[in-house]
Design a protein around this motif. Structure first.
Motif, PDB file in Angstrom:
ATOM      1  N   ALA A  99      41.649  84.879  42.373  1.00 58.15           N
ATOM      2  CA  ALA A  99      40.735  83.814  41.883  1.00 58.15           C
ATOM      3  C   ALA A  99      41.665  83.026  42.665  1.00 58.15           C
ATOM      4  O   ALA A  99      41.170  81.299  41.612  1.00 58.15           O
ATOM      5  N   ASP A 100      42.587  82.795  42.872  1.00 62.70           N
ATOM      6  CA  ASP A 100      44.065  81.909  43.145  1.00 62.70           C
ATOM      7  C   ASP A 100      44.754  81.358  42.108  1.00 62.70           C
ATOM      8  O   ASP A 100      45.229  79.980  41.922  1.00 62.70           O
ATOM      9  N   VAL A 101      44.849  82.614  41.220  1.00 61.34           N
ATOM     10  CA  VAL A 101      45.393  81.362  40.096  1.00 61.34           C
ATOM     11  C   VAL A 101      47.233  81.751  39.772  1.00 61.34           C
ATOM     12  O   VAL A 101      46.709  83.238  39.644  1.00 61.34           O
ATOM     13  N   ARG A 102      47.857  80.965  39.907  1.00 60.24           N
ATOM     14  CA  ARG A 102      49.233  82.127  39.717  1.00 60.24           C
ATOM     15  C   ARG A 102      49.661  81.577  38.145  1.00 60.24           C
ATOM     16  O   ARG A 102      50.328  80.540  37.348  1.00 60.24           O
ATOM     17  N   LEU A 103      49.890  82.601  36.902  1.00 59.27           N
ATOM     18  CA  LEU A 103      50.157  82.239  35.774  1.00 59.27           C
ATOM     19  C   LEU A 103      51.302  81.875  35.746  1.00 59.27           C
ATOM     20  O   LEU A 103      51.912  80.999  34.578  1.00 59.27           O
ATOM     21  N   LEU A 104      52.407  82.652  36.286  1.00 62.54           N
ATOM     22  CA  LEU A 104      54.221  82.204  36.693  1.00 62.54           C
ATOM     23  C   LEU A 104      54.166  81.725  38.202  1.00 62.54           C
ATOM     24  O   LEU A 104      54.431  82.794  39.194  1.00 62.54           O
ATOM     25  N   PRO A 105      54.456  80.774  38.221  1.00 59.84           N
ATOM     26  CA  PRO A 105      54.375  80.464  40.252  1.00 59.84           C
ATOM     27  C   PRO A 105      55.735  80.986  40.717  1.00 59.84           C
ATOM     28  O   PRO A 105      55.375  81.122  41.687  1.00 59.84           O
ATOM     29  N   ASP A 106      56.315  80.829  39.463  1.00 61.70           N
ATOM     30  CA  ASP A 106      57.939  81.248  40.275  1.00 61.70           C
ATOM     31  C   ASP A 106      58.199  82.298  40.590  1.00 61.70           C
ATOM     32  O   ASP A 106      59.184  83.132  40.704  1.00 61.70           O
ATOM     33  N   LEU A 107      57.631  83.482  39.594  1.00 63.98           N
ATOM     34  CA  LEU A 107      57.389  84.552  39.328  1.00 63.98           C
ATOM     35  C   LEU A 107      57.094  86.035  40.566  1.00 63.98           C
ATOM     36  O   LEU A 107      55.990  85.732  40.591  1.00 63.98           O
TER      37      LEU A 107
END
Length: 223
Positions: A177-185
């Protein structure tokens, strides 16, 4: 972090789940078995106070079925007499109703719209139909990288195809769904503690009975 935290003191697990469950929402919990204790302790570098994490497992609420029960999608180790299930599975949520065996529960609402919720559910069901395995080796890789944010930005050194541990499965489904819960991991490094502290706007409903303070730490605090 833009999030709401509401602690539901006095509720039992069943009542808490019935109040806050919805399709696509994320569940966090911890148990009392040795694996849960190990995972909680291993995440202590990620907590603000250095105590063990409140969480050892993550899952996704799928839907309420004709039987009247909520069903969840999760990657787990499920061991019973003469039966072992390792990997993505769908279970009735009543496995988390026991207040003593499951002292901590959280339900996180990231405000998914109807289309995103369906994408998350479909991604989970695709993993289920493909018999994706629970990955102990990837879990070891995440534990190895835990103290270093730099290492966790890169791929899991023990990554395997068609294998995910619990919180990596949650991120995999949300990525659909194009959701990155931790964008930098890297997705295969994300932990239940990371999900609990996601910087994305969300509401977090929590039921906490075990703060994760060790007996030795309690003694030192009381000294």
């Amino acid at each position: 972090m833009d999030s709401d935290h509401a602690t539901s003191a006095g509720l039992g697990n069943r009542e808490f789940i019935e109040r806050h469950a919805a399709p696509g929402r994320i569940g966090l919990c911890t148990g009392k078995e040795w694996m849960s204790k190990l995972i909680r302790k291993a995440q202590s570098p990620l907590t603000g106070d250095g105590h063990r994490s409140l969480w050892s497992h993550a899952f996704i609420f799928n839907e309420r079925r004709a039987d009247g029960h909520w069903w969840v999608l999760e990657s787990d180790l499920d061991i019973h007499y003469k039966q072992v299930r390792l990997g993505v599975q769908e279970n009735r949520v009543d496995r988390y109703f026991d207040n003593d065996l499951v002292p901590n529960l959280a339900i996180l609402d990231f405000g998914l719209d109807e289309a995103q919720t369906k994408q998350v559910q479909v991604a989970g069901l695709d993993l289920l139909s493909g018999l994706s395995h629970y990955s102990l080796t990837e879990l070891v890789g995440t534990l190895f990288a835990m103290p270093s944010r730099r290492l966790r930005r890169h791929g899991n050194v023990f990554a395997r195809n068609n294998a995910l541990f619990c919180s990596a499965m949650v991120q995999h489904c949300y990525a659909a769904a194009d959701v990155r819960l931790l964008p930098d991991l890297g997705g295969k490094h994300i932990t239940p503690q990371d999900i609990a502290e996601s910087p994305l706007p969300h509401q977090s409903h929590r039921l906490i009975r075990d703060l994760g303070v060790s007996h030795l730490r309690r003694l030192s605090l009381g000294a």
